[in-house]
Design an enzyme around this catalytic site. Structure first.
Site, PDB file in Angstrom:
ATOM      1  N   ARG A 174      -3.429  -6.619  -0.542  1.00  0.00           N
ATOM      2  CA  ARG A 174      -3.674  -7.464   0.789  1.00  0.00           C
ATOM      3  C   ARG A 174      -3.537  -8.956   0.026  1.00  0.00           C
ATOM      4  NH1 ARG A 174      -7.488  -3.369   2.092  1.00  0.00           N
ATOM      5  NH2 ARG A 174      -6.523  -2.277   4.355  1.00  0.00           N
ATOM      6  N   LYS A 231     -11.252  -4.435   3.244  1.00  0.00           N
ATOM      7  CA  LYS A 231     -11.769  -4.364   4.197  1.00  0.00           C
ATOM      8  C   LYS A 231     -13.746  -3.798   4.384  1.00  0.00           C
ATOM      9  CE  LYS A 231      -7.159  -4.876   7.224  1.00  0.00           C
ATOM     10  NZ  LYS A 231      -6.803  -3.991   8.264  1.00  0.00           N
ATOM     11  N   HIS A 248       2.547  -9.031   3.507  1.00  0.00           N
ATOM     12  CA  HIS A 248       2.148  -7.873   3.890  1.00  0.00           C
ATOM     13  C   HIS A 248       3.780  -7.012   3.525  1.00  0.00           C
ATOM     14  CE1 HIS A 248      -1.036  -5.363   5.799  1.00  0.00           C
ATOM     15  NE2 HIS A 248       0.334  -4.900   6.844  1.00  0.00           N
ATOM     16  N   ARG A 302       3.314  -4.462   0.371  1.00  0.00           N
ATOM     17  CA  ARG A 302       2.587  -4.340   0.263  1.00  0.00           C
ATOM     18  C   ARG A 302       3.263  -2.703   0.956  1.00  0.00           C
ATOM     19  NH1 ARG A 302      -2.561  -2.386   0.707  1.00  0.00           N
ATOM     20  NH2 ARG A 302      -3.720  -1.742   2.930  1.00  0.00           N
ATOM     21  N   HIS A 330      -6.567   2.546   2.913  1.00  0.00           N
ATOM     22  CA  HIS A 330      -6.974   2.629   4.470  1.00  0.00           C
ATOM     23  C   HIS A 330      -8.477   3.436   4.062  1.00  0.00           C
ATOM     24  CE1 HIS A 330      -2.106   1.812   4.733  1.00  0.00           C
ATOM     25  NE2 HIS A 330      -3.050   1.208   4.628  1.00  0.00           N
ATOM     26  N   TYR A 368       4.132   5.431   6.729  1.00  0.00           N
ATOM     27  CA  TYR A 368       4.775   4.607   5.603  1.00  0.00           C
ATOM     28  C   TYR A 368       5.924   6.467   5.350  1.00  0.00           C
ATOM     29  CZ  TYR A 368       1.693   1.296   4.809  1.00  0.00           C
ATOM     30  OH  TYR A 368       1.090  -0.119   4.579  1.00  0.00           O
TER      31      TYR A 368
END
Length: 316
Positions: free
Chosen positions: A157, A181, A258, A261, A284, A293
């Protein structure tokens, strides 16, 4: 006529809603921006109830369903409708927990599904054209090339990229530590091209030429990526770098950090990577996020198949 999407200035939150907001701050630690969002959503809700001659203590499931329909009919984005209903459901759960109501009228009201758009991944050739657009070997070119290669090569990110410090990069073993995150760390591999670009950026003709005589902040001295003033590169600065080269090759607004990514994940799946490996690479928390994806990969496969197979479209 006032619509639910407008600010409802004539409505004042009742005591129940104010107590709920106070609880969010004290018990849940919600920040001011979140609190203001909840306040706006509940103002819309109470305005709706008042028009139906109801309030939070007497509202029914039908009142809430009607509220959802009004929001949807007002042109409010699906995500905003969902967010508003989350606030309403939270309020009614709170009222039951505090024994101000015996029933929860929102419990059976379904949250509208928010359509998840497929990521707009670039082709491999498009990614190559963006990176190849970085011409020269001066310090800016070295930095920009390293930024693009690292974003695409690791799936990082943009926030993870700009927070990189020297201690996070191990070019000897080809690894980078990313802080994702929720302050969750993960170790990801660095491919040959990204490692080479980073190595050139660290050479005397690269990053050292951007170092100031005196660091503004101690953390800047450890930053992997610097701006022209010798400070740690910001998210906006990294965005500017990516957008610049996207514009040069004709991709314009289609390219963002992004998107690189997205492209990293999509291309890995296209070439046979296991979905759980890609999940770990991207950081994730849920594999369902990564599964988006796979839809992109299948869609691309179908497009290629229809275009290339002589009997795919029913032609004889």
């Amino acid at each position: 006529m006032t619509t639910p999407a407008d600010a409802v200035e004539s409505v004042i939150l009742d005591e129940c809603a104010e107590d709920f907001l106070t609880w969010l701050v004290i018990e849940k630690g919600r920040v001011s921006n979140t609190l203001e969002s909840y306040r706006r959503d509940l103002l819309r809700y109470q305005d709706h109830l008042s028009r139906r001659e109801s309030d939070t203590l007497s509202a029914t499931g039908d009142d809430i369903v009607a509220f959802v329909h009004v929001l949807q009919g007002s042109g409010l984005a699906a995500a905003s409708v969902t967010r508003t209903l989350v606030a309403v459901r939270g309020l009614h759960r709170f009222l039951v927990a505090e024994e101000k109501r015996l029933d929860d009228p929102a419990v059976d009201v379904e949250i509208p599904a928010v359509s998840r758009g497929l990521p707009k991944a670039l082709t491999v050739a498009e990614v190559a054209s963006v990176i190849d657009a970085v011409v020269g070997n001066d310090h800016v070119a070295r930095r920009d090339r390293a930024i693009l290669e690292t974003l695409y090569g690791t799936g990082a990110r943009v926030s993870e990229l700009v927070s990189l410090s020297f201690a996070d990069v191990d070019l000897h073993d080809g690894l980078i530590r990313l802080l994702g995150k929720g302050s969750k760390e993960r170790i990801v591999p660095v491919g040959r091209h990204a490692a080479s670009a980073l190595q050139q950026w660290f050479e005397p003709q690269g990053r050292p030429t951007m170092e100031p005589e005196r660091w503004t902040r101690r953390s800047d001295a450890d930053a992997v990526f610097l701006n022209q003033r010798g400070s740690r590169l910001s998210r906006q600065g990294a965005w500017g770098v990516v957008r610049r080269y996207g514009t040069e090759v004709g991709l314009g607004a289609k390219l963002s950090p992004h998107v690189l990514r997205h492209s990293c994940a999509t291309h890995m799946l296209d070439h046979g990577a296991d979905i759980r490996t890609v999940q770990e690479l991207l950081g994730h928390a849920s594999i369902s996020t990564t599964q988006v994806y796979t839809k992109v990969s299948i869609e691309r496969l179908m497009n290629v198949y229809r275009a290339a197979h002589p009997r795919a479209t029913g032609a004889s």
